[in-house]
Design an enzyme around this catalytic site. Structure first.
Site, mmCIF file in Angstrom:
data_model
loop_
_atom_site.group_PDB
_atom_site.id
_atom_site.type_symbol
_atom_site.label_atom_id
_atom_site.label_comp_id
_atom_site.label_asym_id
_atom_site.label_seq_id
_atom_site.Cartn_x
_atom_site.Cartn_y
_atom_site.Cartn_z
ATOM 1 N N GLY A 65 19.572 51.362 2.300
ATOM 2 C CA GLY A 65 18.163 51.089 2.494
ATOM 3 C C GLY A 65 17.922 50.401 3.827
ATOM 4 O O GLY A 65 18.653 49.475 4.190
ATOM 5 N N ASN B 237 78.279 23.190 -9.797
ATOM 6 C CA ASN B 237 78.426 24.556 -9.306
ATOM 7 C C ASN B 237 78.697 25.477 -10.478
ATOM 8 O O ASN B 237 79.592 25.219 -11.299
ATOM 9 C CB ASN B 237 79.577 24.651 -8.299
ATOM 10 C CG ASN B 237 79.649 26.017 -7.654
ATOM 11 O OD1 ASN B 237 78.948 26.301 -6.675
ATOM 12 N ND2 ASN B 237 80.495 26.888 -8.199
ATOM 13 N N ALA C 178 80.501 32.558 -10.342
ATOM 14 C CA ALA C 178 79.953 33.907 -10.438
ATOM 15 C C ALA C 178 80.133 34.491 -11.834
ATOM 16 O O ALA C 178 81.111 34.210 -12.526
ATOM 17 C CB ALA C 178 80.633 34.810 -9.414
ATOM 18 N N ARG D 294 32.336 55.980 -10.294
ATOM 19 C CA ARG D 294 33.113 56.466 -9.151
ATOM 20 C C ARG D 294 34.464 55.762 -9.018
ATOM 21 O O ARG D 294 35.331 56.227 -8.281
ATOM 22 C CB ARG D 294 32.304 56.304 -7.866
ATOM 23 C CG ARG D 294 31.243 57.382 -7.683
ATOM 24 C CD ARG D 294 30.483 57.188 -6.391
ATOM 25 N NE ARG D 294 29.517 56.095 -6.493
ATOM 26 C CZ ARG D 294 28.798 55.646 -5.468
ATOM 27 N NH1 ARG D 294 28.947 56.165 -4.251
ATOM 28 N NH2 ARG D 294 27.930 54.658 -5.633
ATOM 29 N N SER E 8 84.232 30.953 -12.929
ATOM 30 C CA SER E 8 83.641 32.291 -12.931
ATOM 31 C C SER E 8 83.833 32.970 -14.281
ATOM 32 O O SER E 8 84.845 32.772 -14.968
ATOM 33 C CB SER E 8 84.282 33.150 -11.838
ATOM 34 O OG SER E 8 83.975 32.640 -10.557
ATOM 35 N N ASN F 52 19.566 46.744 4.012
ATOM 36 C CA ASN F 52 19.455 45.813 2.888
ATOM 37 C C ASN F 52 20.841 45.535 2.316
ATOM 38 O O ASN F 52 21.583 46.461 1.976
ATOM 39 C CB ASN F 52 18.551 46.438 1.817
ATOM 40 C CG ASN F 52 18.520 45.631 0.531
ATOM 41 O OD1 ASN F 52 18.680 44.420 0.545
ATOM 42 N ND2 ASN F 52 18.292 46.325 -0.576
ATOM 43 N N ALA G 177 87.991 29.788 -15.665
ATOM 44 C CA ALA G 177 87.418 31.123 -15.505
ATOM 45 C C ALA G 177 87.688 31.963 -16.741
ATOM 46 O O ALA G 177 88.776 31.913 -17.324
ATOM 47 C CB ALA G 177 88.002 31.794 -14.276
#
Length: 499
Positions: A150, A387, A390, A23, A415, A180, A433
């Site tokens: 049961g 640091n 980005a 099932r 960056s 049960n 950068a």
């Protein structure tokens, strides 16, 4: 093994896990379906573990290879026993007892698809069995709707006399709400002997474990029933709908325990925590949080909203917002997110930051260092107070092997820098950068690794005529020419201004 109270121990545990579970509509064996950080079978074994059994056997049949492999991973002390033909619960119990060999004391027999069973419920059952001096004790439950279950039949004195299946029950028995639960503890020798007398004269042609109780009652043996304090402990799981319901019940229990311990769960409906996770009081879990596996969250940490942590460690006062993290260590007061992806091997020291749209893997980020946004950091060590700008990429893979990058203390990575590993950027150094760093950068140096800019005039007009870009460029040139012409005219007429 931890010493147990003599009234709450058993000599052996038998888990019945051979059913096909058709099932469930799944190729995964029924007892291996997951909820709350464990399989159904794993939950049953965890509930039985405190009983201190000398032997534990799991009866397997359908999907036996997968179940045996799973047992080796999660419960190596448990031994799989094969039921070659699925001829009913009584036959499965007989196969298990044969595999156990002589057992002098009590045996616990439990179904493998009852994931909500708790250790205290089983301990209470065993304690009641021992204290009453029973030969067999069955776990029962009082339910609102006993349909399909049961019924427990007791005499006027309250003693259990039989378990009657619904199809065989008369109207009075059908009205009984004590059912049960399919968990038994009994004298191993007595159960073994009774199983030899269980027949298969029923519609299914199977041997039922429930018949053992009736046989022992007929023998005059002392048989009892212990009612579970919480009926939900006894619930089985037969299809995907029931599995979803059991997941919800289990999660509600976990969250209730956490909130009682002082954890702030802002929205329990959307917060999911595995039973294997640990959360210390005063931590805050926002909506959409999932704490999976062996995740541990310390006091004062804030997780969420919309964050998933698998096998992670989150330190005191740390914050994880809208991020996915796996096998990562997030140090005290560190911050993650939003929209970060911390992959295995990521370790953030105190106060470190991994910000928006950053992916990390196998990296150590030092105390108070930051990777704020839009970067990939893999196979790297970053020192203190540095640091990473980005759009920085730690280029760690050459197509064959991974290589390591080391960034020192108080470094500033500009960056859009590419750090091509293996490479080291020394303490206090900078990168400009847009640089592609392929050589080590000495401490305190500025590394500039980019081509000199060259502007090719009129290229768009010549190579892309008729495009919007060419039209925009031409308009800009005309406007500039007009401004230049106006300036020249003003300079010509200026001398006559005082005439």
């Amino acid at each position: 093994m931890t010493q147990q109270n003599p009234t709450t121990t058993v000599d052996a545990v038998v888990v019945l896990a051979a059913g096909q579970g058709t099932r469930m509509r799944s190729r995964t064996p029924k007892v291996l379906h997951q909820l709350g950080g464990r399989s159904m079978l794993g939950h049953v074994l965890a509930a039985a573990e405190p009983l201190g059994a000398g032997q534990t056997v799991v009866v397997v049949g359908s999907g036996r290879e997968s179940v045996a492999e799973h047992l080796a991973q999660v419960a190596p002390h448990a031994r799989p026993v094969v039921q070659e033909e699925q001829r009913g619960s009584g036959h499965a119990a007989a196969v298990a007892l044969d595999a156990l060999g002589p057992v002098a004391g009590a045996v616990l027999i439990v179904n493998g698809d009852a994931p909500l069973l708790r250790g205290q419920t089983l301990a209470a059952l065993v304690g009641a069995h021992t204290d009453a001096g029973n030969v067999l004790t069955v776990l029962t439950a009082e339910v609102d709707d006993p349909t399909g279950l049961g019924r427990i039949v007791r005499d006027d004195a309250g003693a259990v006399r039989a378990i009657v299946e619904e199809k065989d029950a008369d109207p009075a028995q059908r009205a009984v709400r004590e059912v049960n639960a399919g968990v038994y503890v009994g004298d191993a020798a007595a159960v073994r002997e009774a199983l030899t007398r269980v027949g298969s004269g029923n519609q299914q042609g199977e041997q039922y474990l429930t018949d053992v109780l009736g046989l022992l009652v007929a023998d005059g043996a002392r048989v009892g029933g212990h009612r579970a304090e919480d009926a939900e402990d006894t619930l089985g799981c037969n299809d995907q709908r029931e599995l979803a319901a059991r997941r919800r019940t289990m999660n509600d229990r976990v969250l209730d325990d956490l909130m009682r311990a002082g954890v702030v769960v802002v929205d329990p409906r959307t917060t999911w925590v595995d039973v294997t996770a640990e959360v210390t009081g005063e931590a805050v879990l926002h909506p959409g949080t999932q704490l999976l596996g062996a995740t541990a969250v310390a006091a004062g940490a804030v997780v969420g909203p919309d964050s998933t942590l698998l096998d992670c460690e989150v330190g005191e006062g740390a914050s994880v917002v809208r991020s996915h993290c796996q096998l990562a260590v997030i140090g005290a007061a560190a911050t993650v997110g939003p929209f970060s992806y911390l992959r295995p091997g990521t370790r953030l020291a105190r106060g470190a930051k991994v910000g928006a749209f950053v992916e990390t893997k196998n990296v150590e980020v030092g105390e108070d260092s930051k990777v704020p946004h839009l970067s990939y950091v893999g196979d790297a060590t970053i020192g203190r107070g540095s640091n990473v700008g980005a759009a920085t990429v730690f280029v760690n893979y050459d197509g064959v092997a991974k290589h390591h990058t080391t960034v020192g203390d108080h470094v500033r990575i500009g960056s859009d820098t590419m750090l091509v590993a293996p490479v080291t950027v020394g303490d206090g150094a900078y990168t400009a950068a847009g640089s592609v760093i392929t050589k080590d950068v000495p401490p305190g140096s500025m590394a500039v690794a980019r081509a000199t800019q060259r502007n090719v005039g009129g290229w768009v007009g010549r190579r892309r005529p008729g495009t919007p870009a060419a039209e925009a460029a031409a308009a800009a040139e005309r406007a500039a020419a007009a401004r230049d012409a106006g300036g020249e005219q003003s300079s010509v007429t200026a001398p006559g201004a005082d005439q």
